[in-house]
Write an enzyme that holds these catalytic residues in place. Structure first.
Site, PDB file in Angstrom:
ATOM      1  N   ILE A   6       0.805  -1.184  -0.136  1.00 47.14           N
ATOM      2  CA  ILE A   6      -0.047   0.070  -0.044  1.00 47.14           C
ATOM      3  C   ILE A   6       0.750   1.169  -0.050  1.00 47.14           C
ATOM      4  O   ILE A   6       1.692   1.375   1.042  1.00 47.14           O
ATOM      5  CB  ILE A   6      -0.760   0.118   1.250  1.00 47.14           C
ATOM      6  CG1 ILE A   6      -1.757  -1.312   1.446  1.00 47.14           C
ATOM      7  CG2 ILE A   6      -1.869   1.310   1.320  1.00 47.14           C
ATOM      8  CD1 ILE A   6      -2.570  -1.434   2.736  1.00 47.14           C
ATOM      9  N   TYR A 150      -4.637  19.270 -10.788  1.00 45.71           N
ATOM     10  CA  TYR A 150      -4.986  17.954 -10.075  1.00 45.71           C
ATOM     11  C   TYR A 150      -5.941  17.106 -10.739  1.00 45.71           C
ATOM     12  O   TYR A 150      -5.681  15.821 -10.787  1.00 45.71           O
ATOM     13  CB  TYR A 150      -5.543  18.373  -8.602  1.00 45.71           C
ATOM     14  CG  TYR A 150      -5.979  17.278  -7.779  1.00 45.71           C
ATOM     15  CD1 TYR A 150      -5.087  16.371  -7.313  1.00 45.71           C
ATOM     16  CD2 TYR A 150      -7.232  16.752  -7.653  1.00 45.71           C
ATOM     17  CE1 TYR A 150      -5.511  15.230  -6.440  1.00 45.71           C
ATOM     18  CE2 TYR A 150      -7.705  15.926  -7.069  1.00 45.71           C
ATOM     19  CZ  TYR A 150      -6.744  14.799  -6.378  1.00 45.71           C
ATOM     20  OH  TYR A 150      -7.159  13.755  -5.533  1.00 45.71           O
ATOM     21  N   LYS A 154      -5.435  13.190 -12.157  1.00 39.77           N
ATOM     22  CA  LYS A 154      -6.244  12.248 -11.908  1.00 39.77           C
ATOM     23  C   LYS A 154      -7.120  11.754 -12.955  1.00 39.77           C
ATOM     24  O   LYS A 154      -7.219  10.376 -13.305  1.00 39.77           O
ATOM     25  CB  LYS A 154      -7.376  12.423 -10.924  1.00 39.77           C
ATOM     26  CG  LYS A 154      -6.774  12.740  -9.466  1.00 39.77           C
ATOM     27  CD  LYS A 154      -6.251  11.398  -8.815  1.00 39.77           C
ATOM     28  CE  LYS A 154      -5.659  11.596  -7.577  1.00 39.77           C
ATOM     29  NZ  LYS A 154      -5.146  10.175  -6.989  1.00 39.77           N
ATOM     30  N   VAL A 183     -13.179  13.269   1.046  1.00 40.69           N
ATOM     31  CA  VAL A 183     -12.857  12.481   2.207  1.00 40.69           C
ATOM     32  C   VAL A 183     -12.138  13.215   3.099  1.00 40.69           C
ATOM     33  O   VAL A 183     -10.952  13.943   2.748  1.00 40.69           O
ATOM     34  CB  VAL A 183     -12.050  11.125   1.734  1.00 40.69           C
ATOM     35  CG1 VAL A 183     -11.905  10.022   2.704  1.00 40.69           C
ATOM     36  CG2 VAL A 183     -12.358  10.506   0.452  1.00 40.69           C
TER      37      VAL A 183
HETATM   38  P1  NDP Z   1      -3.670  11.932   2.896  1.00 42.76           P
HETATM   39  O1  NDP Z   1      -2.833  13.409   2.651  1.00 42.76           O
HETATM   40  O2  NDP Z   1      -4.086  11.727   4.264  1.00 42.76           O
HETATM   41  O3  NDP Z   1      -2.529  10.832   2.386  1.00 42.76           O
HETATM   42  C1  NDP Z   1      -1.726  10.992   1.425  1.00 42.76           C
HETATM   43  C2  NDP Z   1      -0.712   9.799   1.538  1.00 42.76           C
HETATM   44  O4  NDP Z   1       0.225   9.783   0.483  1.00 42.76           O
HETATM   45  C3  NDP Z   1       0.108   9.950   2.700  1.00 42.76           C
HETATM   46  O5  NDP Z   1       0.523   8.578   3.335  1.00 42.76           O
HETATM   47  C4  NDP Z   1       1.611  10.077   2.063  1.00 42.76           C
HETATM   48  O6  NDP Z   1       2.537   9.846   2.878  1.00 42.76           O
HETATM   49  C5  NDP Z   1       1.367   9.683   0.705  1.00 42.76           C
HETATM   50  N1  NDP Z   1       2.402  10.550  -0.438  1.00 42.76           N
HETATM   51  C6  NDP Z   1       2.325  11.923  -0.557  1.00 42.76           C
HETATM   52  N2  NDP Z   1       3.346  12.153  -1.380  1.00 42.76           N
HETATM   53  C7  NDP Z   1       4.245  10.992  -1.526  1.00 42.76           C
HETATM   54  C8  NDP Z   1       5.339  10.886  -2.044  1.00 42.76           C
HETATM   55  N3  NDP Z   1       6.069  11.602  -2.783  1.00 42.76           N
HETATM   56  N4  NDP Z   1       6.020   9.555  -1.988  1.00 42.76           N
HETATM   57  C9  NDP Z   1       5.546   8.661  -0.944  1.00 42.76           C
HETATM   58  N5  NDP Z   1       4.159   8.700  -0.336  1.00 42.76           N
HETATM   59  C10 NDP Z   1       3.483   9.992  -0.628  1.00 42.76           C
HETATM   60  O7  NDP Z   1      -4.545  11.977   1.603  1.00 42.76           O
HETATM   61  P2  NDP Z   1      -5.767  10.779   1.286  1.00 42.76           P
HETATM   62  O8  NDP Z   1      -5.582   9.577   2.002  1.00 42.76           O
HETATM   63  O9  NDP Z   1      -6.878  11.629   1.085  1.00 42.76           O
HETATM   64  O10 NDP Z   1      -5.176  10.774  -0.144  1.00 42.76           O
HETATM   65  C11 NDP Z   1      -4.780   9.308  -0.679  1.00 42.76           C
HETATM   66  C12 NDP Z   1      -5.380   9.094  -2.281  1.00 42.76           C
HETATM   67  O11 NDP Z   1      -6.636   9.555  -2.025  1.00 42.76           O
HETATM   68  C13 NDP Z   1      -4.569  10.373  -3.010  1.00 42.76           C
HETATM   69  O12 NDP Z   1      -4.081   9.833  -4.172  1.00 42.76           O
HETATM   70  C14 NDP Z   1      -5.682  11.191  -3.337  1.00 42.76           C
HETATM   71  O13 NDP Z   1      -5.530  11.934  -4.652  1.00 42.76           O
HETATM   72  C15 NDP Z   1      -6.843  10.495  -3.623  1.00 42.76           C
HETATM   73  N6  NDP Z   1      -8.061  11.291  -3.280  1.00 42.76           N
HETATM   74  C16 NDP Z   1      -8.417  11.726  -1.997  1.00 42.76           C
HETATM   75  C17 NDP Z   1      -9.580  12.628  -1.906  1.00 42.76           C
HETATM   76  C18 NDP Z   1      -9.954  13.443  -0.710  1.00 42.76           C
HETATM   77  O14 NDP Z   1     -10.930  13.840  -0.636  1.00 42.76           O
HETATM   78  N7  NDP Z   1      -9.349  13.202   0.594  1.00 42.76           N
HETATM   79  C19 NDP Z   1     -10.718  12.435  -2.863  1.00 42.76           C
HETATM   80  C20 NDP Z   1     -10.359  11.749  -3.893  1.00 42.76           C
HETATM   81  C21 NDP Z   1      -9.082  11.045  -4.162  1.00 42.76           C
HETATM   82  P3  NDP Z   1       4.049  10.465   3.365  1.00 42.76           P
HETATM   83  O15 NDP Z   1       3.603  12.016   3.326  1.00 42.76           O
HETATM   84  O16 NDP Z   1       4.476  10.013   4.543  1.00 42.76           O
HETATM   85  O17 NDP Z   1       4.873  10.252   2.239  1.00 42.76           O
HETATM   86  C1  8X3 Z   2     -10.168  14.952  -4.276  1.00 41.59           C
HETATM   87  C2  8X3 Z   2     -11.541  15.484  -4.627  1.00 41.59           C
HETATM   88  O1  8X3 Z   2     -12.932  17.226  -5.345  1.00 41.59           O
HETATM   89  O2  8X3 Z   2     -11.884  17.231  -2.994  1.00 41.59           O
HETATM   90  O3  8X3 Z   2      -9.537  13.933  -5.227  1.00 41.59           O
HETATM   91  O4  8X3 Z   2     -10.780  17.709  -5.076  1.00 41.59           O
HETATM   92  S1  8X3 Z   2     -11.924  16.979  -4.444  1.00 41.59           S
END
Ligand code: NDP
Ligand code: 8X3
Length: 249
Positions: A6, A150, A154, A183
């Site tokens: 993961i 962004y 995606k 989220v």
């Molecule tokens: P968080 O910011 O809570 O988590 C992001 C994770 O990505 C962290 O564990 C971070 O770990 C890791 N990460 C970021 N940059 C890097 C890097 N350069 N190398 C390795 N790891 C990295 O956000 P979310 O859990 O919300 O996001 C997870 C996924 O879900 C993303 O792809 C996001 O685009 C997607 N998403 C999120 C939504 C939302 O509304 N939250 C909606 C739709 C999609 P660390 O900093 O320790 O490296």
């Molecule tokens: C995250 C979705 O709409 O919050 O991927 O930017 S939004």
């Protein structure tokens, strides 16, 4: 016992997915940059399943390849890859956009996903089995104002998800995408560069998805019988009807 790698397991959706998988006795390879968080999650989940960690930046191709090669022998056979690491950096018009933010989003969300996949796909091909779940976003399905780069990153994830399914079809590898709406994670804090108040205000006045809601869906997808492949799932909080339409009160 299945093994899952993961990315982005230190926070939000990735961390919740690790917690959900652990309940189902899936062995875990937890990845992220923040080592302290990897270690504390490992300590928590080692009580219920086997866990190892890999600390690397997905956007650095040498780091990715080195980390995956360094896996202990008993974690080398990866059954499930969750391509989750990613974030938004900034929220502004194309004319005001910050080029470093653009680089970060394309390097992490798109190229990072490719580097990790490229390191793991050969052994899935050799096994003639495997499951890749790509975490996209509703931003892959609908471009919204100020979302430009962004959203583009995606849309690229969506395209790569479809491409992987085509290219890997003859190797019996399943490929799925999950596209969440809002989220409540550290996502907005990263997007707004540590501005916690602004980040909090994004989720005020309605009930957003929680990371555990998405993790539950990811587990559902990976736990279907092997002949079943969910192509993709778009998941909104009930209060959200599109990127810009949220029923707040
Ligand atoms: P968080 O910011 O809570 O988590 C992001 C994770 O990505 C962290 O564990 C971070 O770990 C890791 N990460 C970021 N940059 C890097 C890097 N350069 N190398 C390795 N790891 C990295 O956000 P979310 O859990 O919300 O996001 C997870 C996924 O879900 C993303 O792809 C996001 O685009 C997607 N998403 C999120 C939504 C939302 O509304 N939250 C909606 C739709 C999609 P660390 O900093 O320790 O490296
Ligand atoms: C995250 C979705 O709409 O919050 O991927 O930017 S939004």
């Amino acid at each position: 016992m299945k093994t899952a790698l993961i990315t982005g397991a230190t926070s939000g959706i990735g961390k919740a997915t690790a917690q959900e998988f652990a309940k189902h006795k899936i062995r875990l390879i937890l990845c992220g940059r923040r080592e302290d968080r990897l270690e504390s999650l490992k300590e928590e989940l080692s009580k219920i399943t086997e866990v190892t960690t890999l600390q690397f930046d997905v956007s650095k191709k040498e780091e990715v390849a080195f980390a995956i090669k360094s896996l202990p022998e008993n974690f080398k056979k990866i059954d499930i890859l969750i391509n989750n690491a990613g974030n938004a950096h900034g929220l502004s018009t194309i004319q005001d956009g910050n080029i470093d933010d653009w680089d970060a989003m394309l390097d992490i969300n798109v190229k990072g996903l490719l580097y990790v996949s490229k390191s793991i796909i050969p052994q899935m091909i050799a096994q003639n089995e495997g499951f890749i779940v790509n975490i996209g976003s509703i931003a892959a399905k609908e471009v919204y104002k100020n979302g430009n780069v962004y959203c583009a990153s995606k849309v690229a994830v969506d395209a790569l998800n479809k491409s992987m399914r085509l290219d890997l079809n003859e190797y019996n590898i399943r490929v799925s995408a999950i596209h969440p709406g809002m989220v409540e994670t550290e996502f907005s804090e990263v997007r707004f560069k540590g501005d916690k108040e602004r980040a909090k205000s994004v989720y005020k006045g309605f009930k957003p998805l929680q990371a555990a809601d998405v993790a539950d869906i990811i587990y559902f997808v990976v736990s279907r019988p092997y002949h079943v492949n969910i192509e993709d799932l778009v998941v909104y909080p009930t209060a959200q009807a599109s990127a810009g339409v949220v029923n707040k009160n």
